[in-house]
Design an enzyme around this catalytic site. Structure first.
Site, PDB file in Angstrom:
ATOM      1  N   CYS A 185      -6.000  11.033  -9.552  1.00 31.74           N
ATOM      2  CA  CYS A 185      -7.141  10.277  -9.020  1.00 31.74           C
ATOM      3  C   CYS A 185      -6.703   9.750  -7.653  1.00 31.74           C
ATOM      4  O   CYS A 185      -6.338   8.599  -7.507  1.00 31.74           O
ATOM      5  CB  CYS A 185      -7.523   9.140  -9.956  1.00 31.74           C
ATOM      6  SG  CYS A 185      -7.709   9.620 -11.685  1.00 31.74           S
ATOM      7  N   ALA A 187      -7.943   9.677  -4.218  1.00 26.22           N
ATOM      8  CA  ALA A 187      -8.611   9.053  -3.076  1.00 26.22           C
ATOM      9  C   ALA A 187      -8.365   7.539  -3.083  1.00 26.22           C
ATOM     10  O   ALA A 187      -8.272   6.937  -4.149  1.00 26.22           O
ATOM     11  CB  ALA A 187     -10.099   9.353  -3.113  1.00 26.22           C
ATOM     12  N   PRO A 188      -8.249   6.905  -1.910  1.00 22.66           N
ATOM     13  CA  PRO A 188      -8.432   7.486  -0.582  1.00 22.66           C
ATOM     14  C   PRO A 188      -7.211   8.170   0.006  1.00 22.66           C
ATOM     15  O   PRO A 188      -7.274   8.661   1.126  1.00 22.66           O
ATOM     16  CB  PRO A 188      -8.811   6.276   0.259  1.00 22.66           C
ATOM     17  CG  PRO A 188      -8.057   5.156  -0.368  1.00 22.66           C
ATOM     18  CD  PRO A 188      -8.064   5.439  -1.843  1.00 22.66           C
ATOM     19  N   GLY A 189      -6.079   8.183  -0.677  1.00 24.68           N
ATOM     20  CA  GLY A 189      -4.989   9.030  -0.227  1.00 24.68           C
ATOM     21  C   GLY A 189      -3.719   8.356   0.239  1.00 24.68           C
ATOM     22  O   GLY A 189      -2.781   9.036   0.640  1.00 24.68           O
ATOM     23  N   CYS A 330      -4.878  -1.296 -10.991  1.00 23.49           N
ATOM     24  CA  CYS A 330      -4.897  -2.561 -10.257  1.00 23.49           C
ATOM     25  C   CYS A 330      -5.706  -3.578 -11.050  1.00 23.49           C
ATOM     26  O   CYS A 330      -6.502  -4.330 -10.502  1.00 23.49           O
ATOM     27  CB  CYS A 330      -5.449  -2.372  -8.841  1.00 23.49           C
ATOM     28  SG  CYS A 330      -7.031  -1.513  -8.750  1.00 23.49           S
TER      29      CYS A 330
END
Length: 818
Positions: A185, A187-189, A330
């Site tokens: 998973c 993104a954003p990278g 998070c």
């Protein structure tokens, strides 16, 4: 945390414009000045939040006030130096010797004495913490130079602005340069970029590591963020895919295909390392996204628990035996953290173990995972699944509890009672079970070693909150018989383990029995500081790399027959409609012309390493270079029916020169700025070495006549080049090589265009500014100067299109000073 789950609910969620800044809302432009609504700060309190986490004992009671106080203050900005960057050491030195001292005068009162400092637990002083929030960096005039430094270096790719706790999971993966890594998973990278850095860390000039990264994300628009972020890395060892994480393809050859003549070296796509940074409620990002205080509720974690388990199980099924997977969120909610890890360990039996990494990164302050927790539902706390009313069995699952046991022997409410009603009144009965009188139950304590999990809390090191667990696969996953789901009041519950076999591609139904409204509230990934939030995730087009026009992406393969309006023929990559194909480029005439024009050494491998994104190879605009590991994966993907839906692959190496002036060049393709560092050691023609004075001159003026160079001999050499693309390297010192050029990891080079009478730089204005900054700091310091660049000479507002290349379709030949 990436997006890996249910596409429909996630698209709904991302359409919400979630505030992620501690900033004042813009006033209504239509309102009169006298009617201006006064700004009110974000509410930074939520009684439900306090009650929930006090009961879960995420911190000791005597720490609670300090814990909440940190959560109510803005998150300090942090960033990471790209350790594989050409200027990594220069940037670190500038921070240590310049900004550390110059920013001391602007340290906010009541905080640490240092304005910026390296994160003590990050290797090599390559990650930094500042005591300024993003808002302070933007608004404080005293910090303007530092803020401009961060913006420029981030855009170039020399640093990545990233939350400190977000940097932790890749460090515990223990990635080696030869590893195949899956970021499920992605993104954003920012974490993907970090993984690529580690893989490339010990790579020499002109070579590529044996490993590679597959970065996946569910949503196409977030894939675009991911591509933009990782593009700055300039890597040939990356594939970006667009799949549901829990259904990521296994790409396994059956026995009939294993003897095919394809030059593949793998028959199943398995990984040495897997990063499983799953979708979560995100309440660990409250310091960055204060609007979550208003939206938070305890059910957010419940709705994502099943999806998180499925993604983690899929990651483990794709992991090689002996490989390591990091599961992270998070979120502070144990239902999304310890409960998921415990359920995964139970499903895997003894084939997966939770690794004790307490001795790794010793300066990172972390706390052990919880061994016991409760489940809160409908105003009631449950300590055991046997206490959950049957009518809530579809929302509260056994795996959410520490023991994970399914026990129906002592359920408080019978479905027949609910159907018939209490005393003949069904509504009274339902009302009664919403707030049941609970019998005395013994609070469950997990018998699994969950203390090996890690919790990072804000007040330990002035960060956000994060959860990390390191898992190692020690043997094949057991083939567990799938038990039938329980039908509870017309809803489905999931009491049983799914059958997970390593050698199978699992087709897991993503329609988990979770509340749609709860999933809509699930918090978005704690997006990198420099990336915009994605607000609209309707079925979005995958950008066509060949002509930058958009195409529609299908939701599934059945959409292939659907007529989609458009101005051009829709691209198809295998079964994926609306996605550019990945085609191995084999046009020997073009390849030979490129080799001959640039004098590329035969040692540089071309065969099988060039791909394009256009079926019509006679009209190819861009040619991409891929590493051997990526080549093997692409060949495997072709042989299994293109199960991977690829949105980006490889390093842009050559680009067709379409401008009118380019027609005079013997070679139709120029070298891309992205691909130049890789091919540079192998170029023997169209390459010159410039003195520091002339190198600076071409960067500052962007366009210089042959006769105007300080070194007249160099000007003659430029004039003797063939028309078209050429390469300039910077001489070390003032001695310019007259014979063969020596290239190593420290060589600085740029692409240029040799026109009829002048040399024009083929580098963006921002890249020119960065190079000038670096060179003047290096060179002018030796002459007693302060190394400061006169930015007025390279002001972006003054740049104009390149005079000789105007009309071309180049995306890295953008501007020059008028």
């Amino acid at each position: 945390m990436g997006r890996g789950g249910r596409s429909r609910t996630q698209r709904k969620h991302f359409r919400q414009n979630r505030e992620n800044e501690w900033k004042r809302s813009k006033s209504d432009p239509n309102a009169s000045e006298t009617q201006t609504t006064p700004w009110t700060p974000f509410a930074t309190a939520n009684p439900s939040f306090d009650a929930y986490y006090k009961e879960q004992a995420v911190v000791a009671p005597d720490e609670w006030d300090q814990f909440v106080a940190f959560l109510r203050t803005p998150l300090p900005a942090s960033f990471r130096i790209n350790s594989s960057s050409l200027f990594a050491d220069d940037l670190r030195s500038q921070l240590e010797n310049d900004f550390v001292h110059s920013l001391r005068a602007v340290v906010p009162e009541g905080v640490e004495t240092e304005a910026i400092r390296p994160l003590p637990w990050y290797p090599g002083n390559f990650a930094w913490h500042s005591n300024f929030s993003r808002m302070q960096l933007r608004k404080n005039q005293t910090l303007e130079k530092f803020h401009e430094f961060l913006k420029l270096e981030n855009e170039i790719g020399n640093i990545t602005r990233q939350e400190a706790v977000s940097m932790v999971p890749p460090l515990f993966l223990d990635v080696h340069p030869d590893h195949f890594v899956l970021d499920m998973c992605a993104a954003p990278g920012s974490k993907t970029f970090q993984l690529l850095e580690i893989i490339h860390q010990s790579t020499k000039a002109g070579s590529l590591p044996d490993g590679m990264v597959i970065a996946n994300d569910l949503d196409v628009q977030r894939c675009n963020l991911l591509i933009h972020q990782t593009k700055r890395m300039c890597t040939a060892n990356l594939i970006v895919t667009n799949h549901e994480a829990q259904n990521f393809p296994g790409c396994r050859l059956n026995r009939n295909h294993e003897q095919m003549e394809l030059d593949h070296h793998i028959n199943q796509l398995l990984f040495d390392r897997v990063l499983c940074d799953v979708p979560c409620s995100g309440d660990g990002t409250l310091r960055k996204a204060p609007d979550l205080w208003r939206k938070w509720n305890s059910g957010m974690g419940h709705g994502l628990h099943s999806l998180q388990v499925l993604i983690a199980m899929r990651g483990l099924s794709l992991l090689k035996i002996g490989g390591r997977m990091v599961y992270s969120t998070c979120s502070m909610n144990p239902i999304e953290n310890e409960a998921v890890v415990a359920e995964v360990l139970r499903r895997c039996g003894g084939s997966v173990k939770l690794v004790d990494v307490s001795s790794e990164l010793p300066q990172l302050i972390r706390r052990p995972g919880l061994k016991k927790w409760k489940v809160y539902d409908k105003s009631t706390w449950f300590v055991s699944y046997k206490d959950v009313p049957k009518f809530r069995g579809g929302a509260i699952l056994p795996g959410m509890f520490p023991s994970g046991r399914l026990d129906n022997s002592n359920r408080n409410v019978d479905m027949g009672d609910i159907a018939n009603g209490a005393n003949g009144n069904a509504e009274d009965c339902i009302q009664a079970v919403e707030n049941p009188v609970m019998p005395e139950s013994v609070e469950e304590v997990s018998d699994l070693p969950l203390e090996h999990c890690m919790r990072i809390v804000p007040h330990d090191q002035n960060t956000g909150a994060f959860f990390i667990a390191v898992l190692q696969k020690v043997s094949p996953l057991p083939a567990i018989q799938e038990k039938p789901k329980i039908d509870v009041g017309g809803k489905c519950a999931e009491p049983a383990n799914h059958s997970l076999q390593d050698a199978q591609v699992l087709q897991i139904n993503s329609s988990e029995c979770a509340d749609e409204e709860i999933l809509e509230e699930a918090s978005e990934e704690n997006v990198n500081d420099n990336e915009p939030d994605t607000e609209d995730l309707e079925v979005s087009p995958v950008p066509n790399e060949e002509d930058s026009k958009e195409t529609e992406e299908p939701h599934n393969v059945q959409n292939v027959e659907k007529k989609i309006p458009g101005k051009r023929k829709l691209q198809i990559q295998g079964k994926w409609r609306g996605v550019d194909p990945v085609v191995f480029f084999k046009d020997e005439a073009i390849i030979s012309s490129i080799r001959d024009f640039y004098g590329i050494d035969e040692k540089f491998p071309f065969s099988g390493h060039l791909v394009t994104r256009n079926d019509d190879t006679s009209h190819v605009k861009r040619i991409y270079y891929i590493s051997k590991s990526v080549k093997d994966v692409l060949q495997l993907n072709l042989s299994v029916g293109q199960q991977l839906k690829i949105t980006s692959v490889g390093l842009k190496m050559f680009e067709r020169q379409t401008a009118r002036q380019g027609s005079d060049a013997p070679c139709a393709f120029r070298i891309s700025s992205e691909g130049l560092p890789l091919i540079l050691p192998y170029i023997t023609k169209q390459i010159l070495q410039a003195s520091p004075a002339d190198f600076k001159r071409i960067l500052q003026d962007k366009d210089v006549k042959f006769d105007d160079f300080a070194d007249a001999e160099f000007g003659k050499n430029v004039a003797n080049l063939l028309p078209g693309c050429c390469v300039l390297t910077l001489a070390k010192g003032n001695e310019v090589a007259t014979e063969s050029l020596k290239v190593d990891e420290s060589t600085i080079a740029i692409g240029c265009w040799r026109g009829k009478t002048r040399l024009t730089v083929m580098v963006t204005a921002m890249d020119c500014q960065e190079l000038l900054e670096r060179l003047l700091i290096r060179l002018d310091t030796e002459n007693g100067s302060n190394g400061h660049v006169d930015k007025s000479s390279i002001n972006a507002s003054e740049v104009q299109p390149l005079p000789e290349l105007n009309g071309g379709n180049e995306d890295d030949v953008k501007a020059t000073v008028s």
